[in-house]
Design a protein around this motif. Structure first.
Motif, PDB file in Angstrom:
ATOM      1  N   ALA A 174       0.879  -1.176   0.000  1.00 22.29           N
ATOM      2  CA  ALA A 174       0.000   0.000   0.000  1.00 22.29           C
ATOM      3  C   ALA A 174       0.922   1.233   0.000  1.00 22.29           C
ATOM      4  CB  ALA A 174      -0.894  -0.016   1.228  1.00 22.29           C
ATOM      5  N   HIS A 175       1.280   1.699  -1.204  1.00 18.82           N
ATOM      6  CA  HIS A 175       2.157   2.887  -1.314  1.00 18.82           C
ATOM      7  C   HIS A 175       1.309   4.136  -1.137  1.00 18.82           C
ATOM      8  CE1 HIS A 175       6.022   1.215  -2.748  1.00 18.82           C
ATOM      9  NE2 HIS A 175       5.249   0.207  -3.156  1.00 18.82           N
ATOM     10  N   TYR A 176       1.836   5.092  -0.385  1.00 21.97           N
ATOM     11  CA  TYR A 176       1.079   6.345  -0.239  1.00 21.97           C
ATOM     12  C   TYR A 176       1.522   7.345  -1.306  1.00 21.97           C
ATOM     13  CZ  TYR A 176      -1.180  10.445   1.606  1.00 21.97           C
ATOM     14  OH  TYR A 176      -1.983  11.564   1.713  1.00 21.97           O
ATOM     15  N   ASP A 177       0.514   7.961  -1.938  1.00 19.33           N
ATOM     16  CA  ASP A 177       0.794   8.975  -2.959  1.00 19.33           C
ATOM     17  C   ASP A 177       0.276  10.323  -2.437  1.00 19.33           C
ATOM     18  OD1 ASP A 177       0.892  10.679  -5.073  1.00 19.33           O
ATOM     19  OD2 ASP A 177      -0.215   9.393  -6.485  1.00 19.33           O
ATOM     20  N   PRO A 178       1.179  11.205  -1.924  1.00 17.71           N
ATOM     21  CA  PRO A 178       0.725  12.471  -1.330  1.00 17.71           C
ATOM     22  C   PRO A 178       0.096  13.412  -2.365  1.00 17.71           C
ATOM     23  CG  PRO A 178       3.123  12.321  -1.298  1.00 17.71           C
ATOM     24  CD  PRO A 178       2.631  11.031  -1.842  1.00 17.71           C
ATOM     25  N   SER A 179       0.446  13.210  -3.657  1.00 23.20           N
ATOM     26  CA  SER A 179      -0.088  14.142  -4.667  1.00 23.20           C
ATOM     27  C   SER A 179      -1.610  13.987  -4.818  1.00 23.20           C
ATOM     28  CB  SER A 179       0.609  13.932  -6.013  1.00 23.20           C
ATOM     29  OG  SER A 179       0.253  12.679  -6.531  1.00 23.20           O
ATOM     30  N   THR A 180      -2.127  12.773  -4.621  1.00 16.70           N
ATOM     31  CA  THR A 180      -3.586  12.567  -4.734  1.00 16.70           C
ATOM     32  C   THR A 180      -4.218  12.221  -3.385  1.00 16.70           C
ATOM     33  OG1 THR A 180      -3.230  10.234  -5.208  1.00 16.70           O
ATOM     34  CG2 THR A 180      -3.435  11.691  -7.116  1.00 16.70           C
ATOM     35  N   LYS A 181      -3.381  12.085  -2.373  1.00 17.13           N
ATOM     36  CA  LYS A 181      -3.809  11.689  -1.015  1.00 17.13           C
ATOM     37  C   LYS A 181      -4.507  10.319  -1.055  1.00 17.13           C
ATOM     38  CE  LYS A 181      -4.483  16.532   0.282  1.00 17.13           C
ATOM     39  NZ  LYS A 181      -4.177  17.017  -1.074  1.00 17.13           N
ATOM     40  N   GLU A 182      -3.845   9.414  -1.745  1.00 16.52           N
ATOM     41  CA  GLU A 182      -4.412   8.064  -1.886  1.00 16.52           C
ATOM     42  C   GLU A 182      -3.352   6.997  -1.562  1.00 16.52           C
ATOM     43  OE1 GLU A 182      -7.558   8.390  -5.587  1.00 16.52           O
ATOM     44  OE2 GLU A 182      -5.420   8.566  -6.014  1.00 16.52           O
ATOM     45  N   PHE A 183      -3.852   5.835  -1.186  1.00 15.94           N
ATOM     46  CA  PHE A 183      -2.981   4.651  -1.127  1.00 15.94           C
ATOM     47  C   PHE A 183      -3.171   3.865  -2.409  1.00 15.94           C
ATOM     48  CE2 PHE A 183      -3.537   5.409   3.456  1.00 15.94           C
ATOM     49  CZ  PHE A 183      -2.211   5.380   3.859  1.00 15.94           C
ATOM     50  N   ILE A 184      -2.083   3.227  -2.838  1.00 14.24           N
ATOM     51  CA  ILE A 184      -2.176   2.382  -4.041  1.00 14.24           C
ATOM     52  C   ILE A 184      -1.974   0.931  -3.590  1.00 14.24           C
ATOM     53  CG2 ILE A 184      -1.247   1.959  -6.345  1.00 14.24           C
ATOM     54  CD1 ILE A 184       0.072   4.861  -5.972  1.00 14.24           C
ATOM     55  N   ILE A 185      -3.067   0.171  -3.637  1.00 21.04           N
ATOM     56  CA  ILE A 185      -3.004  -1.235  -3.197  1.00 21.04           C
ATOM     57  C   ILE A 185      -2.583  -2.084  -4.391  1.00 21.04           C
ATOM     58  CG2 ILE A 185      -4.336  -3.167  -2.212  1.00 21.04           C
ATOM     59  CD1 ILE A 185      -4.218  -0.835  -0.260  1.00 21.04           C
ATOM     60  N   ASN A 186      -1.554  -2.898  -4.166  1.00 22.15           N
ATOM     61  CA  ASN A 186      -1.012  -3.655  -5.304  1.00 22.15           C
ATOM     62  C   ASN A 186      -0.580  -5.061  -4.893  1.00 22.15           C
ATOM     63  OD1 ASN A 186      -0.250  -3.797  -8.036  1.00 22.15           O
ATOM     64  ND2 ASN A 186       1.903  -3.533  -7.465  1.00 22.15           N
TER      65      ASN A 186
END
Ligand SMILES: Cc1cc2nc3c(=O)[nH]c(=O)nc-3n(C[C@H](O)[C@H](O)[C@H](O)COP(=O)(O)OP(=O)(O)OC[C@H]3O[C@@H](n4cnc5c(N)ncnc54)[C@H](O)[C@@H]3O)c2cc1C
Length: 617
Positions: A174-186
């Motif tokens: 679950a990488h955090y992406d501060p630009s969209t304020k989202e986690f990326i589940i992979n």
């Protein structure tokens, strides 16, 4: 032989008015069924259980036959049964936190009927619900309302193809992406795909996913996230692939699925943030100083699930024992003459194989009641995790072993699906593995015991020897001392094996796993016995004393070689044990039908007829 007979007959007079005195008399044959029912159901849960029984007896969905259904129809029926039950309001999504007595009682009643329903509801309420309620905060309350009535179904995605027992080894990220304020589940690798996820293949709208939380390349360890799997129309969302786990040994009414996430974006708020959170700019904040402590806190809520899962064992065993015992009263084979065939229940072997598990099932249930009370306290005892693990392991092993006994006790008819035991046997088999593999759980218990401060009080050693084996054994204080001493010796032995090892601490413990399991048994047997005696002292409901003594002697007999070779019981006294067990089985048999009556099992949970054959004509 003469020697053994002496052991059983010497000093066989009526004893003083102690807890054991009734063991020396013929069993009181008119037991108070209502009192015994409340004892087995528990004071806290019996009203909830009665309401569930009434529902199971009357709801049309619980009258439908599921035997031999194809997988897809079976899954649909189980979903509808779960929906009916959820809509009845007899159980609430928040029960796992706010009214664990109701929740546990309901699961046990559903398990009298079928383990698919309680497993499906268990995943939704305990696992999905448990993660939301124990790991989430205010912002996750929104999942509760629809989940209460099963308008939305939740599932729990922890296990992966590559990692089951070792949850810390999971690979989902679950990488955090501060630009969209989202986690990326992979799911970065084939082995990172979630597997066995109950309810996911067809029905779940949401899942809680366990994944490694990664911010700017730093892995903060396993955290839980809510991921939406399906839209309002039930379509799986893009970038999520869900496959069927396929046909299984049992529980084919449950849609277990394999889940692959391909960079699925979820809002930052979907992190279940009771203990740790990520700010909008990507700063990680945790109440704990290390990922391992955060991991331990993340796993802690699932102890309630381990207690609840024993209810599946309890329900299945009670119904199966009822089927087998009822059958044994009706079915006739052999007799002194061909014209005078006798019911199977008159056979000593049938009494031995059915009364011993009946006694143990009741004692385990009493102990689970105690654990449920502990779980209901705002501050739970430090032992709670170890004891939930321990009882889950020994109850499910007991269940699987004795469902087989019930099946054999019914001969060929036990093998016929219509007579229900086969379904219970197949469905319950997996309880030994899911919610923590039993051998792994027994090690958690052993580690807890190894870490306890050593008792300064040296217990006096016990050696049971003498002519009057019956008086020596029909003595709860002696039994207690045997169990206490076995536990102490097993603990000392395990400590020695580990400390004598020249290997790394990992290998030293690893080389001693079988001894950890034995220690776990010794400890659990002891505390189940202790609790049964406490209950007996508070409430001497008949025939509890007989059941405790029967289970105690069976427990000793299971490890008799150890007790004798370690000089706790003389070989002369040991020889008497099988005879005393047989006597007790014969006594308990006299009240066995009343005990079954106290279980109050709805008729639609059982086989179509007591003789298991009438439906053939
Ligand atoms: C029907 C079903 C439903 C399930 N539902 C869910 C679900 O809804 N959600 C979910 O996340 N998971 C679910 N599971 C997964 C389940 O929790 C795992 O199967 C379980 O945790 C064991 O993991 P494993 O299968 O990978 O076995 P492994 O961990 O690979 O174990 C294999 C064997 O090795 C032994 N072993 C492993 N480690 C040790 C050790 N340290 N010491 C001694 N022995 C060891 C075990 O005793 C076992 O016999 C489900 C499984 C099944 C079959």
């Amino acid at each position: 032989m003469k020697e053994i007979k002496n052991h059983l007959e010497v000093n066989n007079n009526e004893k003083s008015n102690s807890l054991e005195s009734e063991l020396f008399r013929p069993i009181q044959e008119n037991i108070n069924i209502q009192d015994f029912k409340v004892l087995v159901d528990s004071v806290e849960a019996h009203k909830y259980k009665d309401a569930a029984r009434a529902f199971i007896r009357t709801n049309p969905k619980f009258k439908e036959n599921f035997i031999g259904l194809d997988m897809s129809s079976y899954r649909q029926l189980v979903l509808e049964q779960c929906e009916e039950f959820a809509k009845s309001g007899l159980v609430h999504f928040t029960d796992i936190k706010q009214n664990i007595f109701r929740y546990a009682g309901i699961v046990e009643m559903l398990a009298l009927f079928n383990n698919n329903i309680c497993t499906k509801l268990g995943v939704h309420f305990t696992l999905f619900g448990g993660t939301i309620m124990f790991l989430g905060t205010e912002r996750h309350q929104k999942y509760i309302e629809d989940a209460n009535t099963l308008k939305t179904v939740g599932c729990f995605s922890m296990t992966e193809i590559g990692h089951g027992s070792n949850v810390r080894g999971i690979e989902t990220t679950a990488h955090y992406d501060p630009s969209t304020k989202e986690f990326i589940i992979n799911s970065p690798t084939p082995t990172s795909q979630k597997f066995w996820i109950g309810g996911s293949y067809l029905h779940a709208t949401y899942t809680t996913v366990f994944a490694n939380l990664i911010i700017k390349g730093v892995n903060h360890g396993v955290h839980a996230f809510v991921v939406t799997l399906r839209d309002k129309n039930g379509n799986v969302l893009p970038k999520i692939t869900i496959k069927d786990c396929g046909h299984k040994l049992g529980l084919n009414g449950i849609d277990n699925g394999q889940l692959k996430f391909d960079h699925v974006r979820i809002p930052r708020e979907n992190l279940l943030n009771k203990y740790s959170d990520v700010t909008e700019d990507g700063t990680y904040k945790s109440q704990f100083s290390s990922p391992i402590k955060n991991f331990a806190a993340t796993m802690a809520p699932f102890i309630a699930g381990r207690m609840a899962i024993t209810k599946g064992c309890s329900g299945a065993l009670k119904t199966s024992l009822a089927i087998a015992i009822d059958f044994s009263y009706v079915r006739k084979q052999f007799g002194p003459t061909l014209e005078n065939e006798q019911p199977l229940i008159t056979l000593s072997s049938q009494q031995r194989r059915l009364m011993a598990p009946l006694a143990r099932t009741i004692l385990f249930d009493l102990y689970v009641q105690r654990l449920t009370r502990e779980l209901a306290q705002p501050k739970q005892p430090i032992s709670i995790h170890a004891h939930c693990s321990g009882i889950k392991a020994i109850y499910s092993w007991h269940c699987v072993q004795n469902l087989q006994v019930c099946r054999e006790a019914c001969g060929g008819q036990g093998y016929r699906s219509a007579n229900r035991i086969a379904e219970f046997k197949n469905d319950c088999d997996i309880i030994c593995t899911y919610e923590g593999d039993n051998t792994v759980l027994m090690q958690q218990l052993a580690k807890y015991l190894l870490a306890l401060p050593e008792s300064k009080v040296q217990q006096p050693t016990i050696y049971l020897d003498g002519d009057d084996a019956k008086s020596l054994l029909f003595n709860f204080e002696n039994i207690k001392r045997l169990f206490d001493q076995r536990e102490q010796m097993r603990l000392k032995e395990l400590k020695q094996i580990i400390s004598n090892s020249k290997e790394s601490s990992y290998n030293a413990f690893n080389n001693a796993i079988p001894w950890s399991v034995k220690l776990g048994y010794a400890h659990m047997n002891k505390i189940v016995f202790d609790h049964a005696i406490t209950t007996l002292k508070e409430n001497n409901v008949k025939p509890l004393a007989h059941l405790i003594m029967l289970d105690s002697l069976v427990t000793i007999e299971e490890d008799l070689g150890w007790f004798v070779t370690n000089h706790l019981i003389s070989s002369n006294v040991a020889k008497a044990i099988p005879f005393l067990i047989q006597d007790l089985c014969s006594e308990v048999t006299k009240v066995s039908r009343q005990i079954l009556e106290s279980f109050d099992i709805p008729e639609n949970c059982k086989a179509p007829s007591k003789d298991l054959i009438s439906d053939l004509f």
